[in-house]
Motif scaffolding. Structure first.
Motif, mmCIF file in Angstrom:
data_model
loop_
_atom_site.group_PDB
_atom_site.id
_atom_site.type_symbol
_atom_site.label_atom_id
_atom_site.label_comp_id
_atom_site.label_asym_id
_atom_site.label_seq_id
_atom_site.Cartn_x
_atom_site.Cartn_y
_atom_site.Cartn_z
ATOM 1 N N LEU A 202 94.668 67.477 113.306
ATOM 2 C CA LEU A 202 93.918 68.294 114.432
ATOM 3 C C LEU A 202 93.850 69.801 114.040
ATOM 4 C CD1 LEU A 202 95.219 66.522 117.794
ATOM 5 C CD2 LEU A 202 92.770 65.987 116.459
ATOM 6 N N VAL A 203 94.750 70.547 113.686
ATOM 7 C CA VAL A 203 94.654 71.858 113.658
ATOM 8 C C VAL A 203 94.264 72.448 112.364
ATOM 9 C CG1 VAL A 203 96.288 72.093 115.463
ATOM 10 C CG2 VAL A 203 96.880 72.556 113.148
ATOM 11 N N ASN A 204 94.563 71.384 111.147
ATOM 12 C CA ASN A 204 94.104 72.179 109.903
ATOM 13 C C ASN A 204 93.476 70.892 109.144
ATOM 14 O OD1 ASN A 204 94.338 73.824 107.675
ATOM 15 N ND2 ASN A 204 96.443 73.198 107.217
ATOM 16 N N PRO A 205 92.336 70.466 109.440
ATOM 17 C CA PRO A 205 91.796 69.185 108.831
ATOM 18 C C PRO A 205 91.599 69.479 107.276
ATOM 19 C CG PRO A 205 90.557 70.124 110.624
ATOM 20 C CD PRO A 205 91.467 71.235 110.200
ATOM 21 N N ARG A 206 91.472 68.450 106.645
ATOM 22 C CA ARG A 206 91.597 68.176 105.278
ATOM 23 C C ARG A 206 90.246 68.821 104.789
ATOM 24 N NH1 ARG A 206 92.384 62.254 103.389
ATOM 25 N NH2 ARG A 206 90.451 61.961 104.906
ATOM 26 N N CYS A 207 90.064 69.069 103.419
ATOM 27 C CA CYS A 207 89.093 69.707 102.661
ATOM 28 C C CYS A 207 88.425 68.527 101.733
ATOM 29 C CB CYS A 207 89.531 70.720 101.779
ATOM 30 S SG CYS A 207 89.854 72.445 102.559
ATOM 31 N N ILE A 208 87.229 68.211 101.953
ATOM 32 C CA ILE A 208 86.772 67.226 101.424
ATOM 33 C C ILE A 208 85.736 67.521 100.227
ATOM 34 C CG2 ILE A 208 85.243 64.924 101.791
ATOM 35 C CD1 ILE A 208 88.003 64.843 103.174
ATOM 36 N N VAL B 47 95.048 73.031 102.835
ATOM 37 C CA VAL B 47 95.149 74.386 102.536
ATOM 38 C C VAL B 47 96.230 74.678 103.667
ATOM 39 C CG1 VAL B 47 92.961 75.107 101.570
ATOM 40 C CG2 VAL B 47 93.230 75.154 104.045
ATOM 41 N N SER B 48 97.002 75.683 103.471
ATOM 42 C CA SER B 48 97.986 76.160 104.107
ATOM 43 C C SER B 48 97.904 76.502 105.640
ATOM 44 C CB SER B 48 98.999 77.220 103.350
ATOM 45 O OG SER B 48 98.246 78.471 103.559
ATOM 46 N N SER B 49 96.526 76.829 105.888
ATOM 47 C CA SER B 49 96.146 77.419 107.471
ATOM 48 C C SER B 49 94.913 77.099 107.980
ATOM 49 C CB SER B 49 96.420 79.000 107.161
ATOM 50 O OG SER B 49 95.663 79.502 108.357
ATOM 51 N N PRO B 50 94.706 76.721 109.010
ATOM 52 C CA PRO B 50 93.221 76.426 109.477
ATOM 53 C C PRO B 50 92.487 77.746 109.307
ATOM 54 C CG PRO B 50 94.850 76.826 111.452
ATOM 55 C CD PRO B 50 95.651 76.892 110.118
ATOM 56 N N ASN B 51 92.982 78.988 109.126
ATOM 57 C CA ASN B 51 91.921 80.220 108.908
ATOM 58 C C ASN B 51 92.014 80.474 107.396
ATOM 59 O OD1 ASN B 51 91.715 80.848 111.566
ATOM 60 N ND2 ASN B 51 93.676 81.917 111.622
ATOM 61 N N GLU B 52 92.266 79.498 106.363
ATOM 62 C CA GLU B 52 92.049 79.534 105.059
ATOM 63 C C GLU B 52 90.698 78.683 104.556
ATOM 64 O OE1 GLU B 52 94.489 78.309 100.762
ATOM 65 O OE2 GLU B 52 95.460 78.766 102.808
ATOM 66 N N ASP B 53 90.202 79.557 103.746
ATOM 67 C CA ASP B 53 88.747 78.659 103.215
ATOM 68 C C ASP B 53 89.158 77.377 102.219
ATOM 69 O OD1 ASP B 53 87.220 80.200 104.589
ATOM 70 O OD2 ASP B 53 86.888 81.399 103.022
ATOM 71 N N CYS B 54 88.362 76.384 102.311
ATOM 72 C CA CYS B 54 88.610 75.274 101.410
ATOM 73 C C CYS B 54 88.483 75.902 100.059
ATOM 74 C CB CYS B 54 87.529 74.156 101.656
ATOM 75 S SG CYS B 54 88.188 73.009 103.166
ATOM 76 N N PRO B 55 88.802 75.055 98.841
ATOM 77 C CA PRO B 55 88.360 75.477 97.603
ATOM 78 C C PRO B 55 86.963 75.357 97.327
ATOM 79 C CG PRO B 55 90.275 74.077 97.607
ATOM 80 C CD PRO B 55 89.560 74.162 98.999
ATOM 81 N N PRO B 56 86.270 76.029 96.150
ATOM 82 C CA PRO B 56 84.905 75.876 95.992
ATOM 83 C C PRO B 56 84.528 74.044 95.747
ATOM 84 C CG PRO B 56 86.013 77.548 94.479
ATOM 85 C CD PRO B 56 86.865 76.894 95.384
ATOM 86 N N ASP B 57 83.402 73.957 96.247
ATOM 87 C CA ASP B 57 82.702 72.538 96.416
ATOM 88 C C ASP B 57 83.527 71.594 97.279
ATOM 89 O OD1 ASP B 57 81.031 73.257 94.227
ATOM 90 O OD2 ASP B 57 82.268 72.690 92.726
ATOM 91 N N GLU C 154 100.861 79.372 120.551
ATOM 92 C CA GLU C 154 101.510 79.136 119.358
ATOM 93 C C GLU C 154 100.617 79.446 118.004
ATOM 94 O OE1 GLU C 154 104.161 79.366 116.896
ATOM 95 O OE2 GLU C 154 105.076 78.531 118.699
ATOM 96 N N ALA C 155 100.793 80.147 117.118
ATOM 97 C CA ALA C 155 100.247 80.571 115.954
ATOM 98 C C ALA C 155 100.724 79.580 114.566
ATOM 99 C CB ALA C 155 99.903 81.995 115.858
ATOM 100 N N ASP C 156 102.035 79.216 114.784
ATOM 101 C CA ASP C 156 102.677 78.661 113.628
ATOM 102 C C ASP C 156 102.626 77.152 113.670
ATOM 103 O OD1 ASP C 156 103.442 81.137 112.455
ATOM 104 O OD2 ASP C 156 105.067 81.170 113.797
ATOM 105 N N ILE C 157 102.244 76.450 112.530
ATOM 106 C CA ILE C 157 102.267 75.223 112.492
ATOM 107 C C ILE C 157 103.555 74.588 112.251
ATOM 108 C CG2 ILE C 157 101.539 73.040 111.253
ATOM 109 C CD1 ILE C 157 98.919 74.437 110.562
ATOM 110 N N GLU C 158 104.392 75.034 111.127
ATOM 111 C CA GLU C 158 105.554 74.602 110.775
ATOM 112 C C GLU C 158 106.382 75.873 110.553
ATOM 113 O OE1 GLU C 158 106.540 70.805 108.886
ATOM 114 O OE2 GLU C 158 104.273 70.894 108.438
#
Length: 796
Positions: A73-79, A90-100, A188-192
């Motif tokens: 829910l909080v950190n959806p996968r990158c497709i 990726v490690s955080s919901p605020n982090e961008d997905c890799p290119p493409d 809360e701002a920490d997942i784990e």
């Protein structure tokens, strides 16, 4: 007509079930399908956990699934944009997905998560008192305790309100638009694990895992799973106490704790998801009149006999309790006891631990709330109060008018998932060989995705049309007292017979050698016991446990002289599990009973209902996609992401020469008397044309329109142009959030379908390979906050 479709608050993508021709939209259709989708910016997630005996092992398994639930829910996968590479995280919901790569859906950064139990006390009876166990009377109050015997929450929660708040941007208490900085009042701002992202030393997974385990298994044996959810979320007047006046139970007062916690937890503009975990059928006793008697266990109390008609036809007009008036029915000699009073059942006929199943047949009376009570609670704008008067449903109104959030939730943003007693084999997708397969089972599009069936698949014909649907197997026809076609889902104290239609597993009777992969075998329920039912399914415990002594939640306790052929118990040395007996007092497996009432509600909710099995397929390979409750959590995430990320279209639309499709999109909202479809602050809209006025009238005639106070309906414009750089082409090809044409923002919607060279694959990367097409909204063309979108397209 393809139909008038409803979309939810925020931006939406239309979903259509027929090919669409290029004729002009017609607006005289009726609503034939309802669809809710949105760019939801908040979720309220309620875990409703059974806390009766034997639930600790299931709570432990759910606890291991918490990371999957939270991360999903909080950190959806990158497709990957064209699906040629596996999804990444990726490690955080605020982090961008890799290119493409792009997210399955935008991370939701405002989530409330709370837990309630199934224990509502004795409903007016002498059972389930607090003096016996504090967990007997949780009364749908939020739980955050480490000890099931505690009456206090001791796990840190958001502002000590009993629930957790996910807040990675640390903006929970900040003013709108203000930059988030860590504050004591933030969530809360920490997942784990603990980082410097917030000012506390906890994490979301850590806290939620502890809360799940702390629910415990010392609660009431008359499990009111559904009523507990109703009480916390919906009941307009949750009673403070229930007292006996003569022979009748009468609710008194209003529980201020429930009302306060509800108003703090539930936001009117959120997506609401309820996840129920239970290994038994629901026993939500009606809290009025003499219904409490079904829970009375003191002084050898036994219920009255039913009339003889009940044995063959529970729906017969004369199927009644012998204690009721018999007007209009012939005299039934069996209804008069030796003392001349209405006859009562014997202890063998009425074991006190087995009163919440098949009640009309067994007692001539149904003591439980009807399932329609809960269907209405999750779908209708008005519900009855204690007096039977229709009042606003708290789910579709504003429970806290002072919080600045006055948007009214659309019914399509309420989801109910049940991880309940049903063999996983019955609800798993089937592979190419026709076998239940949680890893390679085929979905409705023929893709080997594994997992559990969705609502459409559950309702589809099964086994070459031998069965109308999976529901016929696992639920039957409760309204007509028809049992499920899968014998493992039939509630019975006596040994059953038959074969599972999907797997071919045969029920093994007591006294015969044999074993099946679903419930092992039937067993001998000891005469004179407090009662039990045959199991729907069983599974291996990660660790065995001894049942010596007085452990009430152990299934292998055996009294002197009793036969122990229970399939949950370890065979004596030299025997294997296929031998009928003898068995030891060491428990090596756990069980579940048919969860028929929960399943009935899920079926009634259609696409808003989600089914999972409380009996996991395996607990050995922790990395496997079929481990524990991972398939159930996966089914929940898959269903929610159609709302969170936009619905992919199962059918191709046919554009005209200008690359436009024949769809009309209306936006309805409460403007508080300030409606202006031509407002320059919200471009991309026009007034509804006279031709489309019937569609507007249809929208405003809906119940939700009245409850929400919609006073403004506008058309959202389809973008035009087929040359590079034009608004429509930029909408289809510019994968960025901020789409521009000629240096100016683009506001409106377009149809994206790379299969016909209409748009970039990256825009539909999160869609299944057979559904890679969408209606895309850009800029201010997205639905305004609190608005609902209606989409109608003309066609065959």
């Amino acid at each position: 007509m393809a139909g008038l479709l409803i979309a939810g608050t925020g931006s939406a993508f239309g979903c259509l079930n027929r090919p669409i021709a290029t004729n002009e939209p017609r607006t005289t259709s009726t609503i034939v399908e309802r669809l809710t989708q949105s760019s939801v910016d908040k979720i309220d997630l309620l875990l409703a956990i059974d806390n009766s005996g034997s639930m600790a092992d299931k709570q432990d398994i759910l606890a291991t699934a918490i990371p999957d639930l939270v991360q999903g829910l909080v950190n959806p996968r990158c497709i990957h944009k064209n699906g040629t590479e596996a999804p990444r995280t990726v490690s955080s919901p605020n982090e961008d997905c890799p290119p493409d790569f792009k997210r399955e859906f935008e991370p939701v950064k405002d989530i409330h998560i709370g837990i309630i139990s199934s224990s509502l006390g004795g409903h007016g009876s002498g059972a389930c008192q607090a003096m016996t166990s504090a967990s007997n009377v949780d009364m749908a109050h939020l739980l955050a305790r480490t000890d099931e015997d505690s009456t206090m929450n001791d796990i840190p929660t958001y502002l000590n309100r009993g629930f957790l708040a996910w807040d990675p941007d640390q903006k929970k208490e900040d003013a709108p638009g203000q930059t988030g900085t860590p504050d004591e009042d933030d969530g809360e701002a920490d997942i784990e694990g603990d980082t410097n992202a917030d000012l506390n030393d906890t994490s979301l997974v850590e806290q939620l895992t502890a809360m799940v385990k702390g629910t415990g298994q010392a609660g009431c044996g008359f499990e009111a799973q559904l009523e507990s959810v109703y009480r916390f979320l919906v009941d307009p007047e949750p009673y403070e106490s229930i007292v006996l006046e003569g022979d009748n139970a009468v609710p008194k007062g209003v529980d201020s704790v429930v009302m306060t916690q509800r108003s703090q937890f539930l936001r009117p503009s959120s997506l609401l998801a309820i996840i129920m975990l239970s290994d038994e059928n629901d026993c939500s006793i009606r809290e009025e009149g003499r219904n409490y008697l079904v829970a009375e266990t003191s002084r050898g109390f036994r219920l009255w006999r039913p009339r003889t008609e009940c044995a063959t036809d529970p729906g017969h007009e004369c199927c009644r309790s012998c204690s009721q008036k018999q007007d209009g029915c012939p005299v039934d000699p069996a209804c008069t006891g030796p003392d001349g009073n209405p006859a009562r059942l014997s202890a063998a006929e009425d074991p006190v631990n087995s009163r919440c199943w098949d009640q009309k047949r067994r007692f001539g009376f149904d003591f439980l709330y009807p399932i329609d009570r809960y269907r209405r609670a999750f779908t209708e704008a008005q519900i009855p109060n204690r007096k039977g008067e229709l009042v606003p449903n708290p789910l579709f109104s504003d429970p806290n008018p002072d919080d600045g959030d006055s948007t009214i939730r659309d019914p399509g943003l309420v989801f109910f998932a049940g991880i309940v007693g049903v063999p996983w084999q019955d609800i798993a997708r089937l592979n190419e060989a026709g076998e239940p397969d949680l890893l390679q089972g085929l979905n409705e599009n023929g893709e080997p995705v594994g997992g559990f069936k969705n609502a459409t698949e559950l309702g589809a014909p099964l086994l070459d049309n031998a069965f109308a649907s999976t529901w016929e197997l696992i639920l039957g026809d409760p309204a007509n007292y028809q049992p499920p076609k899968d014998p493992f889902m039939v509630e019975s104290t006596a040994p059953r017979s038959g074969m599972n239609p999907i797997t071919g597993d045969t029920i093994v009777p007591p006294g015969q050698a044999g074993w099946n992969t679903i419930n092992g075998r039937e067993y001998t329920i000891p005469p004179g016991s407090t009662g039990d039912l045959q199991y729907a399914c069983i599974f291996d415990l990660p660790e065995s446990k001894s049942c010596e002594g007085s452990n009430q939640s152990c299934d292998c306790r055996v009294l002197m002289g009793q036969t122990n052929d229970n399939p949950l118990c370890q065979p004596e040395a030299g025997n294997d599990q296929a031998d009928p007996e003898p068995r030891t007092t060491t428990q090596i497996k756990a069980k579940a009973y048919p969860g028929l009432r929960e399943l009935q509600l899920i079926r009634e909710l259609g696409p808003q209902g989600i089914v999972g099995s409380v009996c996991p397929a395996q607990l050995e390979n922790t990395n496997g996609a079929d481990y524990g409750y991972r398939p159930a959590i996966g089914a929940i995430i898959d269903r929610l992401k159609t709302v969170l990320g936009g619905q992919c279209l199962p059918r191709t639309l046919t554009p005209d020469e200008g690359q436009q499709v024949s769809c009309l999109i209306l936006e309805a909202r409460n403007s508080q008397g300030q409606c202006n479809c031509l407002d320059p602050r919200t471009p991309g809209r026009t007034d509804v044309t006279p031709t489309h006025q019937p569609a507007k009238d249809e929208v405003l005639s809906l119940d939700i329109a009245k409850v929400s106070g919609w006073d403004c309906v506008c058309e959202i414009q389809q973008l035009e142009g087929k040359d590079p750089g034009t608004p429509a082409v930029e909408c289809r090809t510019n994968v960025n959030d901020n789409v521009e044409s000629g240096g100016q923002p683009v506001h409106g919607w377009c149809y994206v379908d790379p299969s016909i060279r209409l748009g970039d694959e990256a825009i539909v990367a999160d869609c299944p390979s057979t559904e890679r097409r969408k209606i895309r909204f850009t800029g201010k063309g997205e639905a305004q906050q609190g608005a609902t979108l209606f989409i109608t397209c003309s066609g065959e």
